[in-house]
Design an enzyme around this catalytic site. Structure first.
Site, PDB file in Angstrom:
ATOM      1  N   ASP A 101       0.860  -1.181   0.000  1.00  0.00           N
ATOM      2  CA  ASP A 101       0.000   0.000   0.000  1.00  0.00           C
ATOM      3  C   ASP A 101       0.900   1.236   0.000  1.00  0.00           C
ATOM      4  O   ASP A 101       1.758   1.370   0.868  1.00  0.00           O
ATOM      5  CB  ASP A 101      -0.846  -0.035   1.283  1.00  0.00           C
ATOM      6  CG  ASP A 101      -2.202   0.604   1.114  1.00  0.00           C
ATOM      7  OD1 ASP A 101      -2.254   1.716   0.566  1.00  0.00           O
ATOM      8  OD2 ASP A 101      -3.199   0.006   1.554  1.00  0.00           O
ATOM      9  N   ASP A 203      -2.989   4.807  -2.253  1.00  0.00           N
ATOM     10  CA  ASP A 203      -3.993   5.357  -1.344  1.00  0.00           C
ATOM     11  C   ASP A 203      -4.419   6.784  -1.702  1.00  0.00           C
ATOM     12  O   ASP A 203      -3.582   7.601  -2.089  1.00  0.00           O
ATOM     13  CB  ASP A 203      -3.361   5.368   0.060  1.00  0.00           C
ATOM     14  CG  ASP A 203      -4.294   5.817   1.156  1.00  0.00           C
ATOM     15  OD1 ASP A 203      -5.223   5.069   1.456  1.00  0.00           O
ATOM     16  OD2 ASP A 203      -4.085   6.919   1.715  1.00  0.00           O
ATOM     17  N   GLU A 260      -6.716   4.208  -5.418  1.00  0.00           N
ATOM     18  CA  GLU A 260      -7.947   4.442  -4.656  1.00  0.00           C
ATOM     19  C   GLU A 260      -8.417   5.842  -5.001  1.00  0.00           C
ATOM     20  O   GLU A 260      -7.798   6.826  -4.614  1.00  0.00           O
ATOM     21  CB  GLU A 260      -7.692   4.341  -3.149  1.00  0.00           C
ATOM     22  CG  GLU A 260      -8.995   4.395  -2.378  1.00  0.00           C
ATOM     23  CD  GLU A 260      -8.874   4.989  -0.981  1.00  0.00           C
ATOM     24  OE1 GLU A 260      -9.749   4.707  -0.162  1.00  0.00           O
ATOM     25  OE2 GLU A 260      -7.921   5.750  -0.709  1.00  0.00           O
ATOM     26  N   HIS A 333     -11.170  -2.397   4.092  1.00  0.00           N
ATOM     27  CA  HIS A 333     -11.019  -2.043   5.509  1.00  0.00           C
ATOM     28  C   HIS A 333     -11.739  -0.747   5.878  1.00  0.00           C
ATOM     29  O   HIS A 333     -11.704  -0.346   7.037  1.00  0.00           O
ATOM     30  CB  HIS A 333      -9.529  -1.932   5.829  1.00  0.00           C
ATOM     31  CG  HIS A 333      -8.875  -0.845   5.027  1.00  0.00           C
ATOM     32  ND1 HIS A 333      -8.703  -0.934   3.660  1.00  0.00           N
ATOM     33  CD2 HIS A 333      -8.387   0.368   5.376  1.00  0.00           C
ATOM     34  CE1 HIS A 333      -8.132   0.172   3.219  1.00  0.00           C
ATOM     35  NE2 HIS A 333      -7.928   0.974   4.244  1.00  0.00           N
ATOM     36  N   ASP A 334     -12.351  -0.064   4.919  1.00  0.00           N
ATOM     37  CA  ASP A 334     -13.078   1.181   5.197  1.00  0.00           C
ATOM     38  C   ASP A 334     -14.590   1.013   5.075  1.00  0.00           C
ATOM     39  O   ASP A 334     -15.338   1.973   5.293  1.00  0.00           O
ATOM     40  CB  ASP A 334     -12.658   2.277   4.207  1.00  0.00           C
ATOM     41  CG  ASP A 334     -11.190   2.637   4.297  1.00  0.00           C
ATOM     42  OD1 ASP A 334     -10.624   2.573   5.403  1.00  0.00           O
ATOM     43  OD2 ASP A 334     -10.605   2.995   3.252  1.00  0.00           O
TER      44      ASP A 334
HETATM   45  C1  GLC Z   1      -7.664   5.671   2.489  1.00  0.00           C
HETATM   46  C2  GLC Z   1      -7.543   4.439   3.356  1.00  0.00           C
HETATM   47  C3  GLC Z   1      -8.075   4.760   4.706  1.00  0.00           C
HETATM   48  C4  GLC Z   1      -7.240   5.868   5.302  1.00  0.00           C
HETATM   49  C5  GLC Z   1      -7.197   7.079   4.376  1.00  0.00           C
HETATM   50  C6  GLC Z   1      -6.112   8.026   4.776  1.00  0.00           C
HETATM   51  O1  GLC Z   1      -8.964   6.038   2.253  1.00  0.00           O
HETATM   52  O2  GLC Z   1      -8.191   3.365   2.743  1.00  0.00           O
HETATM   53  O3  GLC Z   1      -8.098   3.649   5.554  1.00  0.00           O
HETATM   54  O4  GLC Z   1      -7.777   6.256   6.520  1.00  0.00           O
HETATM   55  O5  GLC Z   1      -6.932   6.714   3.045  1.00  0.00           O
HETATM   56  O6  GLC Z   1      -4.862   7.496   4.459  1.00  0.00           O
END
Ligand code: GLC
Length: 552
Positions: A101, A203, A260, A333-334
């Protein structure tokens, strides 16, 4: 139209591990890298060929590793670099690639880069972050609210300036306009490439480019603030940076990248993925943020319609039909657990998990399975905000109270949407702490681990786990599922999600009944041969409630 040769990650499946909640081998109460290594046989047996691990770098863990204080080391709480090298070796022996990641929008406020940047206005790293003077009255430069709640600006006494943080104040945003910053980040990625990783999940990438002008936005909350996302996401020119990232990091390496990209719409996908784009795949969220509008995050999940879900997925399929590739996912995980997200209370969770599994694993694209999804894990029954650990949930709970919701109403939101739903410990056994830790678990363990756990499900041919294994096996052996095109059928049905995969004249059809009613099937399906169903008795004329069926 479809390339005959698929890359390794297009014909395979990815499993996402959230290391803190996966398996604890030293009794600390939080998971570690050795825990992942010890479960590689399980993952191999499931049938995946890549494992994406969320951040395991050194971190103060304010956001569970998404606040990185060193990009090229392993956090003590997760283990050592030797543990990581062993994970790579053992995964490689089983034909599994490890995917890292990359958190490149921000780092931790404890990272040496930030400490230096903060120390004065004229140090060599002074513009590695986004610094601005206060407004004349001393207030933050703009009214932007961070994604985790509260102002997106934090004041530094040393510099008498504010720095921008899209997420927590412990996660200062890096200044991508500075090429030194960008190349320092690419070097970090290359460090892991040299170790032989199979790719990167990148991310929060839509936030890296900041607007030319920083101005107040129209408030969207009672306190006069506006979500920073509205003001900074997906700025013109962002793709220029990302093309550079692609050139420098992906190059000719046989890896995949998945961005993402919150806020990217299906009709923009072509710019982001494929030959001309910047990533191999892109996570966009149109299909999991279904209840739309202002009430979005406060809604009860039953407000959405199946046709919304189907349209969101079909639109993204269309957008990546000839260009790029689609990462299929319902959980990460979110997100809340998908059984709770997409079904009403009262639906049999085992059947519901199989309905979702059928769609996930027969869809065109690369499936991403989130730890525990293959077991049918569900949301935890949160009672009070104190049980929750997640920084975002706490921020949004506070915001809800400020907006005038009662604590009970705010808790209702927490129960459905807290990210900790996805982070309760992985359920390995029916025993103490679900076999996750011999110590004290950092988050509560779901009571349903008595039946929903890997050990029990492994022995039960009717379990969700066995269903996942069967479907993944089908995917490996039936090329229509990896190579075939996608065409949705029964488009208007609010009960059934059905689609045809087609390759060189062969078809596979999925019909998944999301409803609690029996549904009559059209003639086009009644004559086909059923190759898999989650029901023992098959009625060719109709689908049973929550039945998922695959036809040839
Ligand atoms: C992304 C991750 C999340 C994190 C955020 C800040 O959305 O998936 O878990 O809190 O970025 O890094």
């Amino acid at each position: 139209m479809f390339s005959k040769k698929l890359k390794w990650w297009q014909s395979g499946a990815v499993y996402q591990v959230y290391p803190k909640s996966f398996l604890d081998t030293d009794g600390s109460g939080t998971g570690d890298i050795k825990g992942i290594t010890s479960k590689l046989d399980y993952l191999h047996g499931l049938g995946v060929n890549a494992v994406w691990i969320t951040p395991v770098y050194p971190s103060p863990m304010v956001d569970n590793g998404y606040d990185i204080s060193d990009y090229t080391a392993i956090g003590e709480n997760f283990g050592t670099m030797n543990d990581f090298d062993e994970l790579m070796r053992e995964a490689g022996r089983r034909g599994i690639k490890i995917v890292m990641d990359l958190v490149f929008n921000h780092c931790s406020d404890k990272h040496k880069w930030f400490r230096e940047s903060k120390s004065s206005r004229n140090n060599p790293k002074s513009d590695w972050f986004i610094w601005r003077d206060p407004k004349p009255n001393g207030e933050p430069p703009t009214n932007w609210r961070s994604i985790f709640g509260g102002s997106a600006w934090e004041f530094s006494h040393e510099r008498q300036q504010y720095y921008l943080h899209t997420f927590a104040k412990e996660q200062p945003d890096l200044n991508w306009a500075n090429p030194e910053v960008r190349y320092a980040l690419y070097d970090a990625a290359k460090f892991w490439l040299d170790k032989g990783v199979g790719g990167f999940r990148v991310d929060a990438i839509t936030y890296i480019k900041k607007p030319e002008v920083f101005a107040d936005g129209k408030p969207d909350a009672e306190d006069g603030t506006v979500n920073v996302h509205t003001m900074t996401a997906n700025q013109p020119g962002i793709l220029d940076y990302l093309h550079e990232f692609k050139r420098e990091v992906e190059g000719d390496n046989d890896i995949f990248t998945v961005g993402e990209a919150n806020g990217v719409k299906a009709d923009e996908l072509a710019l982001w993925v494929g030959e001309e784009g910047v990533f191999d795949m892109l996570f966009e969220f149109s299909h999991v943020t279904l209840p739309l509008g202002k009430a979005e995050i406060w809604c009860h999940p039953v407000d959405w319609k199946l046709t919304d879900l189907k349209r969101a997925i079909s639109d993204s399929q269309k957008a990546t039909e000839t260009n790029g590739w689609y990462p299929v996912f319902f959980e990460n995980h979110d997100q809340p657990r998908s059984v709770n997200h997409f079904f009403t209370e009262g639906a049999d969770p085992v059947k519901a998990a199989k309905v979702l599994g059928a769609v996930l694993l027969t869809m065109r694209g690369t499936p991403f399975i989130y730890q525990g999804e293959e077991l049918g894990m569900t949301n935890y029954d949160w009672r009070t905000i104190d049980e929750v650990d997640d920084i975002q949930t706490k921020g949004q709970y506070e915001l809800a109270l400020k907006e005038g919701f009662t604590p009970e109403e705010a808790m209702k939101f927490v129960r459905y949407f807290t990210r900790d739903n996805a982070r309760t410990p992985m359920q390995w056994t029916a025993g103490k702490n679900a076999g996750f830790t011999a110590g004290e678990s950092w988050l509560p363990v779901n009571k349903n681990h008595i039946t929903v756990n890997a050990e029990t499900e492994m022995r039960d041919s009717k379990s969700v786990l066995s269903w996942y294994k069967r479907l993944l096996e089908l995917r490996r052996t039936n090329h229509v599922l990896t190579m075939g095109s996608y065409r949705e059928i029964l488009t208007d049905s609010e009960e059934v999600f059905a689609f045809v995969r087609e390759y060189e004249g062969h078809e596979v059809v999925t019909a998944a009944n999301f409803s609690m009613n029996a549904v009559k099937l059209p003639e086009s399906l009644t004559g086909r041969k059923v190759i898999l169903s989650n029901e023992k008795e098959i009625d060719m004329e109709e689908l049973k409630p929550l039945e998922a069926r695959i036809y040839q």
